[in-house]
Scaffold this motif. Sequence first.
Motif: not given
Length: 342
Positions: A7, A9, A14, A17-18, A22, A25, A47, A49
Amino acid sequence: MRPIAYLRATDAANAVEAVSTDPTSDFLAGGTTEVDLLRQEVLNPRRLVDINDLPLTGIEGTPEGGLRIGALARMSDVAAAPVVRERFPMLAQVLESGASAQLRNMASMGGNLLQRVRCSYFRDAESPCNKREPGTGCSAIKGFSRGHAVLGTSEHCIATHPSDVAVALVALDARVRTLGPKGERTYAVDDFFLVPGDSPHREHPMEHGELITGIEVPATPVARRSLYLKVRDRASYEFALVSVAAALSVADGTIADVRMALGGVATKPWRARRAEDFLVGAATDPDGFRMAARVEMADARPTPLNAFKVELAQRAIVRALRTLSDGPGAGPAPRPGTGSPS
Protein backbone atom coordinates in the motif's frame (compact mmCIF):
# COMPACT_ATOMS: atom_id res chain seq x y z
CA MET A 1 10.10 -14.82 -0.32
CA ARG A 2 6.39 -15.21 0.21
CA PRO A 3 3.84 -12.74 -1.30
CA ILE A 4 3.41 -9.45 0.55
CA ALA A 5 0.59 -6.94 0.04
CA TYR A 6 1.62 -3.35 -0.74
CA LEU A 7 0.00 0.00 0.00
CA ARG A 8 1.37 3.42 -0.94
CA ALA A 9 0.43 5.97 1.74
CA THR A 10 -0.69 9.45 0.77
CA ASP A 11 -0.34 11.16 4.13
CA ALA A 12 1.08 10.41 7.54
CA ALA A 13 -2.27 9.94 9.28
CA ASN A 14 -3.39 7.36 6.70
CA ALA A 15 -0.07 5.54 7.00
CA VAL A 16 -0.35 5.36 10.80
CA GLU A 17 -3.94 4.13 10.61
CA ALA A 18 -3.07 1.46 8.04
CA VAL A 19 -0.25 0.00 10.14
CA SER A 20 -1.63 0.51 13.66
CA THR A 21 -4.90 -1.28 12.85
CA ASP A 22 -3.14 -4.28 11.33
CA PRO A 23 -0.54 -6.11 13.44
CA THR A 24 0.80 -7.81 10.29
CA SER A 25 1.67 -4.49 8.55
CA ASP A 26 4.92 -2.52 8.67
CA PHE A 27 6.17 0.76 7.22
CA LEU A 28 8.55 0.78 4.24
CA ALA A 29 10.95 3.68 3.65
CA GLY A 30 14.37 3.24 2.03
CA GLY A 31 14.25 -0.50 2.69
CA THR A 32 18.03 -0.90 2.69
CA THR A 33 17.91 -3.20 5.73
CA GLU A 34 14.26 -4.20 5.82
CA VAL A 35 14.25 -5.84 2.39
CA ASP A 36 17.26 -7.98 3.35
CA LEU A 37 15.45 -9.20 6.45
CA LEU A 38 12.35 -9.98 4.40
CA ARG A 39 14.40 -12.10 2.04
CA GLN A 40 16.00 -13.90 4.95
CA GLU A 41 12.54 -14.46 6.47
CA VAL A 42 13.62 -12.80 9.69
CA LEU A 43 10.77 -10.31 9.27
CA ASN A 44 7.41 -11.63 8.07
CA PRO A 45 4.90 -8.82 7.55
CA ARG A 46 1.89 -9.58 5.39
CA ARG A 47 1.69 -5.99 4.14
CA LEU A 48 4.11 -3.11 3.63
CA VAL A 49 2.90 0.48 3.76
CA ASP A 50 5.19 2.61 1.58
CA ILE A 51 5.71 6.05 3.15
CA ASN A 52 8.14 7.51 0.61
CA ASP A 53 5.59 9.99 -0.78
CA LEU A 54 5.06 11.66 2.60
CA PRO A 55 6.40 15.25 2.92
CA LEU A 56 9.01 14.40 5.53
CA THR A 57 12.25 15.20 3.72
CA GLY A 58 13.08 18.66 5.03
CA ILE A 59 16.51 19.69 6.34
CA GLU A 60 16.57 23.13 7.93
CA GLY A 61 18.37 25.09 10.57
CA THR A 62 16.48 26.81 13.34
CA PRO A 63 16.98 30.49 14.24
CA GLU A 64 18.38 29.39 17.60
CA GLY A 65 21.14 27.37 15.93
CA GLY A 66 19.55 23.93 15.98
CA LEU A 67 18.46 21.60 13.22
CA ARG A 68 15.27 19.93 12.01
CA ILE A 69 15.49 16.82 9.85
CA GLY A 70 12.53 15.04 8.28
CA ALA A 71 12.38 11.31 8.91
CA LEU A 72 12.48 10.59 5.16
CA ALA A 73 15.47 12.83 4.45
CA ARG A 74 18.13 10.68 2.80
CA MET A 75 21.43 10.24 4.59
CA SER A 76 23.41 11.66 1.67
CA ASP A 77 21.28 14.82 1.54
CA VAL A 78 21.68 15.46 5.26
CA ALA A 79 25.44 14.93 5.11
CA ALA A 80 25.74 17.42 2.23
CA ALA A 81 23.53 20.13 3.76
CA PRO A 82 25.62 23.27 4.49
CA VAL A 83 23.78 23.90 7.77
CA VAL A 84 24.73 20.42 8.99
CA ARG A 85 28.37 20.73 7.98
CA GLU A 86 28.69 24.13 9.60
CA ARG A 87 26.84 23.59 12.87
CA PHE A 88 27.31 19.85 13.45
CA PRO A 89 30.45 18.53 11.72
CA MET A 90 30.28 15.23 13.59
CA LEU A 91 26.85 14.57 12.07
CA ALA A 92 28.10 15.05 8.52
CA GLN A 93 31.12 12.82 9.23
CA VAL A 94 29.04 10.09 10.81
CA LEU A 95 26.67 9.98 7.86
CA GLU A 96 29.48 9.77 5.33
CA SER A 97 31.11 6.90 7.19
CA GLY A 98 27.90 5.03 7.94
CA ALA A 99 27.28 3.22 4.65
CA SER A 100 28.25 3.00 1.01
CA ALA A 101 27.33 5.91 -1.25
CA GLN A 102 24.59 3.83 -2.88
CA LEU A 103 22.98 3.05 0.47
CA ARG A 104 23.28 6.65 1.67
CA ASN A 105 21.31 7.76 -1.37
CA MET A 106 18.45 5.42 -0.42
CA ALA A 107 18.49 5.12 3.36
CA SER A 108 16.23 7.45 5.35
CA MET A 109 17.16 9.07 8.64
CA GLY A 110 14.20 7.58 10.47
CA GLY A 111 14.84 4.14 9.06
CA ASN A 112 18.47 4.30 10.11
CA LEU A 113 17.44 4.75 13.73
CA LEU A 114 15.19 1.70 13.51
CA GLN A 115 17.56 -0.66 11.70
CA ARG A 116 17.86 -4.05 13.31
CA VAL A 117 20.99 -5.51 14.86
CA ARG A 118 23.76 -7.01 12.72
CA CYS A 119 24.10 -10.12 14.89
CA SER A 120 24.46 -13.12 12.59
CA TYR A 121 22.43 -15.27 14.99
CA PHE A 122 19.52 -12.85 14.71
CA ARG A 123 19.75 -12.85 10.94
CA ASP A 124 20.08 -16.54 10.17
CA ALA A 125 16.46 -17.23 11.26
CA GLU A 126 17.53 -20.63 12.64
CA SER A 127 19.73 -20.05 15.70
CA PRO A 128 18.11 -19.31 19.07
CA CYS A 129 17.75 -15.53 19.44
CA ASN A 130 15.80 -13.67 22.08
CA LYS A 131 15.37 -10.65 19.82
CA ARG A 132 13.78 -12.69 17.08
CA GLU A 133 11.98 -15.24 19.28
CA PRO A 134 11.81 -14.18 22.94
CA GLY A 135 12.68 -16.92 25.38
CA THR A 136 14.74 -19.05 23.01
CA GLY A 137 18.12 -17.90 24.30
CA CYS A 138 21.11 -15.89 23.03
CA SER A 139 23.43 -17.85 20.76
CA ALA A 140 26.04 -15.10 20.72
CA ILE A 141 26.96 -15.29 24.41
CA LYS A 142 28.79 -18.58 23.95
CA GLY A 143 29.18 -18.26 20.19
CA PHE A 144 31.13 -15.99 17.85
CA SER A 145 30.92 -12.64 19.62
CA ARG A 146 33.85 -10.63 18.29
CA GLY A 147 31.65 -7.78 17.07
CA HIS A 148 29.25 -7.80 19.98
CA ALA A 149 28.64 -5.42 22.87
CA VAL A 150 30.58 -5.01 26.11
CA LEU A 151 28.34 -2.32 27.65
CA GLY A 152 24.60 -2.43 28.36
CA THR A 153 24.44 -6.19 27.93
CA SER A 154 22.29 -8.72 29.75
CA GLU A 155 22.14 -12.49 30.04
CA HIS A 156 19.50 -12.35 27.32
CA CYS A 157 21.33 -10.36 24.60
CA ILE A 158 24.74 -8.90 23.76
CA ALA A 159 24.00 -7.62 20.24
CA THR A 160 25.56 -4.28 19.33
CA HIS A 161 23.39 -1.45 18.08
CA PRO A 162 24.41 -0.90 14.43
CA SER A 163 23.56 2.75 13.71
CA ASP A 164 26.37 5.27 13.32
CA VAL A 165 24.18 8.35 13.08
CA ALA A 166 22.36 7.45 16.29
CA VAL A 167 25.69 7.75 18.14
CA ALA A 168 26.10 11.37 17.05
CA LEU A 169 22.46 12.18 17.78
CA VAL A 170 22.81 10.80 21.31
CA ALA A 171 25.89 12.96 21.89
CA LEU A 172 23.92 15.97 20.63
CA ASP A 173 20.85 15.41 22.85
CA ALA A 174 18.58 15.14 19.84
CA ARG A 175 14.85 14.47 20.04
CA VAL A 176 12.80 12.04 17.95
CA ARG A 177 9.31 13.15 16.93
CA THR A 178 6.64 10.58 16.12
CA LEU A 179 3.01 10.27 15.10
CA GLY A 180 1.01 7.32 16.35
CA PRO A 181 -2.50 6.15 17.17
CA LYS A 182 -2.41 8.32 20.31
CA GLY A 183 -1.14 11.42 18.51
CA GLU A 184 2.25 13.12 18.44
CA ARG A 185 5.07 12.26 20.81
CA THR A 186 8.61 13.45 21.38
CA TYR A 187 11.35 11.21 22.78
CA ALA A 188 14.78 12.22 24.04
CA VAL A 189 17.00 10.18 21.74
CA ASP A 190 18.89 8.57 24.62
CA ASP A 191 15.54 7.26 25.91
CA PHE A 192 14.47 6.17 22.43
CA PHE A 193 16.92 3.25 22.45
CA LEU A 194 16.45 0.54 25.08
CA VAL A 195 19.02 -1.80 26.60
CA PRO A 196 17.95 -5.45 26.31
CA GLY A 197 17.45 -6.26 29.99
CA ASP A 198 14.82 -9.00 30.28
CA SER A 199 13.03 -7.94 27.07
CA PRO A 200 15.60 -7.74 24.26
CA HIS A 201 12.88 -7.90 21.59
CA ARG A 202 11.87 -4.34 22.62
CA GLU A 203 14.45 -2.01 21.11
CA HIS A 204 12.50 1.26 21.41
CA PRO A 205 9.43 2.52 23.32
CA MET A 206 7.22 3.10 20.28
CA GLU A 207 3.99 1.17 19.86
CA HIS A 208 3.02 -0.68 16.69
CA GLY A 209 2.00 1.80 14.01
CA GLU A 210 3.90 4.72 15.50
CA LEU A 211 5.80 6.55 12.78
CA ILE A 212 8.96 8.63 13.14
CA THR A 213 8.24 11.99 11.51
CA GLY A 214 11.36 13.98 12.31
CA ILE A 215 14.53 14.51 14.30
CA GLU A 216 15.32 17.72 16.16
CA VAL A 217 18.84 18.67 17.21
CA PRO A 218 18.98 21.55 19.69
CA ALA A 219 21.43 24.40 19.39
CA THR A 220 24.73 23.02 20.66
CA PRO A 221 27.56 25.56 20.31
CA VAL A 222 30.19 23.02 21.40
CA ALA A 223 29.25 20.86 18.38
CA ARG A 224 30.85 23.31 15.94
CA ARG A 225 34.10 21.71 17.02
CA SER A 226 33.33 18.02 16.83
CA LEU A 227 34.30 14.81 15.08
CA TYR A 228 33.34 11.21 14.54
CA LEU A 229 36.08 8.62 14.83
CA LYS A 230 35.20 5.17 13.50
CA VAL A 231 37.53 2.21 13.98
CA ARG A 232 36.69 -0.77 11.76
CA ASP A 233 38.29 -3.76 10.14
CA ARG A 234 38.49 -2.03 6.78
CA ALA A 235 38.10 1.57 5.68
CA SER A 236 35.41 0.86 3.10
CA TYR A 237 31.77 0.13 3.96
CA GLU A 238 31.97 -1.66 7.30
CA PHE A 239 30.36 -1.51 10.73
CA ALA A 240 32.24 -0.06 13.68
CA LEU A 241 34.27 -2.11 16.07
CA VAL A 242 34.43 1.07 18.14
CA SER A 243 33.35 4.59 17.33
CA VAL A 244 33.39 7.91 19.17
CA ALA A 245 31.28 11.00 18.52
CA ALA A 246 32.86 13.85 20.44
CA ALA A 247 32.61 17.62 20.77
CA LEU A 248 34.91 19.74 22.90
CA SER A 249 35.10 23.33 24.08
CA VAL A 250 38.28 24.56 25.75
CA ALA A 251 38.86 27.85 27.56
CA ASP A 252 42.33 28.78 28.86
CA GLY A 253 43.47 25.17 28.72
CA THR A 254 40.46 23.91 30.69
CA ILE A 255 37.57 21.86 29.30
CA ALA A 256 34.46 24.02 29.46
CA ASP A 257 32.08 21.59 27.76
CA VAL A 258 32.30 18.11 26.28
CA ARG A 259 29.81 15.79 24.61
CA MET A 260 30.66 12.21 23.83
CA ALA A 261 28.92 9.01 22.79
CA LEU A 262 30.24 5.58 21.79
CA GLY A 263 29.23 3.15 19.07
CA GLY A 264 30.22 -0.43 18.34
CA VAL A 265 30.59 -1.30 22.02
CA ALA A 266 27.08 -1.25 23.47
CA THR A 267 23.58 -2.58 23.00
CA LYS A 268 22.42 0.98 22.34
CA PRO A 269 24.19 4.17 21.27
CA TRP A 270 26.14 4.83 24.44
CA ARG A 271 26.31 8.30 25.99
CA ALA A 272 29.64 8.54 27.77
CA ARG A 273 28.33 10.51 30.73
CA ARG A 274 30.91 9.25 33.20
CA ALA A 275 33.72 10.47 30.97
CA GLU A 276 31.96 13.78 30.40
CA ASP A 277 31.54 14.37 34.13
CA PHE A 278 35.19 13.51 34.73
CA LEU A 279 36.42 15.88 32.01
CA VAL A 280 34.42 19.08 32.60
CA GLY A 281 36.67 21.54 34.42
CA ALA A 282 39.77 19.41 33.86
CA ALA A 283 42.87 20.35 31.91
CA THR A 284 43.35 19.09 28.34
CA ASP A 285 45.87 16.56 29.49
CA PRO A 286 46.43 13.14 27.82
CA ASP A 287 46.67 11.46 31.22
CA GLY A 288 43.30 12.93 32.13
CA PHE A 289 41.86 11.70 28.83
CA ARG A 290 43.13 8.20 29.57
CA MET A 291 41.62 8.26 33.05
CA ALA A 292 38.27 9.45 31.69
CA ALA A 293 38.31 6.61 29.17
CA ARG A 294 39.02 4.05 31.90
CA VAL A 295 36.21 5.45 34.03
CA GLU A 296 33.75 5.14 31.15
CA MET A 297 34.67 1.55 30.36
CA ALA A 298 34.86 0.37 33.97
CA ASP A 299 31.59 -1.58 33.79
CA ALA A 300 32.36 -3.37 30.53
CA ARG A 301 31.39 -7.05 30.46
CA PRO A 302 33.31 -8.56 27.54
CA THR A 303 33.36 -12.09 26.23
CA PRO A 304 36.70 -13.79 25.52
CA LEU A 305 36.33 -12.91 21.83
CA ASN A 306 35.55 -9.21 22.20
CA ALA A 307 37.64 -8.30 25.26
CA PHE A 308 39.91 -6.29 22.94
CA LYS A 309 37.12 -3.75 22.57
CA VAL A 310 37.63 -2.44 26.08
CA GLU A 311 41.14 -1.19 25.43
CA LEU A 312 40.29 -0.22 21.84
CA ALA A 313 37.43 1.97 23.08
CA GLN A 314 39.71 3.64 25.61
CA ARG A 315 42.30 4.37 22.94
CA ALA A 316 39.63 5.72 20.59
CA ILE A 317 38.28 8.06 23.27
CA VAL A 318 41.78 9.39 23.94
CA ARG A 319 42.50 9.87 20.26
CA ALA A 320 39.24 11.74 19.65
CA LEU A 321 39.84 14.07 22.58
CA ARG A 322 43.46 14.70 21.64
CA THR A 323 42.48 15.47 18.05
CA LEU A 324 39.95 18.04 19.22
CA SER A 325 42.16 19.61 21.89
CA ASP A 326 45.31 19.80 19.75
CA GLY A 327 43.68 21.49 16.76
CA PRO A 328 43.00 25.18 16.07
CA GLY A 329 40.88 27.00 18.59
CA ALA A 330 38.01 27.72 16.22
CA GLY A 331 36.19 26.04 13.40
CA PRO A 332 35.50 22.37 12.75
CA ALA A 333 38.08 19.86 13.81
CA PRO A 334 40.08 18.09 11.14
CA ARG A 335 38.57 14.78 10.08
CA PRO A 336 40.34 11.91 11.87
CA GLY A 337 41.59 8.82 10.15
CA THR A 338 39.78 5.50 10.30
CA GLY A 339 42.66 3.25 11.36
CA SER A 340 43.44 2.00 14.83
CA PRO A 341 43.97 4.85 17.29
CA SER A 342 47.29 5.40 18.92
